[in-house]
Design an enzyme around this catalytic site. Structure first.
Site, short mmCIF file in Angstrom:
data_model
loop_
_atom_site.label_atom_id
_atom_site.label_comp_id
_atom_site.label_asym_id
_atom_site.label_seq_id
_atom_site.Cartn_x
_atom_site.Cartn_y
_atom_site.Cartn_z
CE1 TYR A 1 96.11 68.05 90.94
CE2 TYR A 1 97.62 68.11 92.80
CZ TYR A 1 96.73 68.74 91.97
OH TYR A 1 96.43 70.07 92.16
CB SER B 1 99.53 71.43 92.85
OG SER B 1 99.50 70.92 94.18
#
Length: 259
Positions: free
Chosen positions: A159, A146
């Site tokens: 995350y 990401s």
């Protein structure tokens, strides 16, 4: 004389998180490129539906329940995938979820759960498949990361930490696997329209977006489609041997400005 033998004609692929979003799109793209695909996710019924669609289109697909947070589940999935499709040539690690919590407010067990899925889950796949790839002197390990690694986002602390860990692990593997014929690659999407985060309530979503604007990480409203990321994965996997696409970042293009 070529420096490397070409890819084998048959290259079975494993895709985790294949029940929706980027995983579903990636499984579809790889099947369309001719890969037999093993689809894994906790929502195995969704994987079965996708496998049926792929088979109806002339492809080869196998579905099996998979929880990357559970070592026994990963081992059972790996054994079933190889029994069904043969030695696995491609592994795409894309399973994950997303919670909107501030780091100092989130419970440590909830923080650990995110790390278990995104980072330890990715390593469980490595443990299940990488050694046989090294023995065959070929294979692709693709880690869906990401852009929070490059630019952290608030309310996504676990995350962010987990994806940083995934990229660190992948970069170390690139060094360790050098000369083995096995490629470890990172595909790093920007904001993408998937089911992740779609369960947030309106207030939480609003707060998250306000923070993104505050910190300059929401320049425009366009998001990637899962198929955009899947195309990048297919490009990485399809690169001829001797060529290693080690990191690809995919970002949504901004809407056209009015003249």
């Amino acid at each position: 004389m070529p420096r490397f033998d070409p890819h084998p004609e048959r290259r079975p692929a494993v895709v985790t998180g294949a029940s929706s979003g980027i995983g579903e799109a990636t499984a579809t793209a790889l099947a369309m490129a001719g890969h037999p695909v093993a689809l894994g996710a906790r929502r195995v019924e969704k994987c079965e539906e996708l496998a049926a669609t792929i088979r109806a289109g002339g492809g080869e697909a196998f579905a099996h329940r998979l929880d990357v947070g559970d070592s026994d589940s990963v081992k059972a999935f790996a054994a079933a995938a190889e029994d069904a499709l043969g030695p696995i040539e491609v592994v795409v690690s894309g399973a994950g979820d997303l919670a909107a919590e501030r780091i100092h407010e989130v419970d440590s067990e909830a923080f650990l759960a995110q790390v278990q899925v995104h980072l330890v889950g990715a390593h469980r796949l490595v443990s299940a498949f990488a050694r046989s790839m090294v023995a065959r002197k070929r294979g692709d390990l693709v880690f869906i990361s990401s852009d929070v690694v490059r630019v952290p986002r608030t309310r996504m602390g676990a995350y962010v930490a987990a994806k940083n860990g995934v990229e660190g692990m992948a970069r170390a593997m690139q060094m360790e696997l050098e000369g083995t014929g096995v490629r470890a690659s990172i595909v790093r999407p920007g904001p993408t329209t998937t089911g992740m985060g779609m369960g947030w309530d309106a207030e939480t979503t609003g707060e998250v977006l306000e923070d993104w604007v505050k910190w300059g990480v929401a320049r425009h409203p366009y998001f990637l489609r899962p198929s955009d990321v899947a195309g990048a994965v297919a490009m990485v996997v399809g690169a001829p041997r001797g060529c290693h696409l080690s990191l690809i970042e995919v970002q949504p293009e901004a809407p056209l400005e009015e003249s």
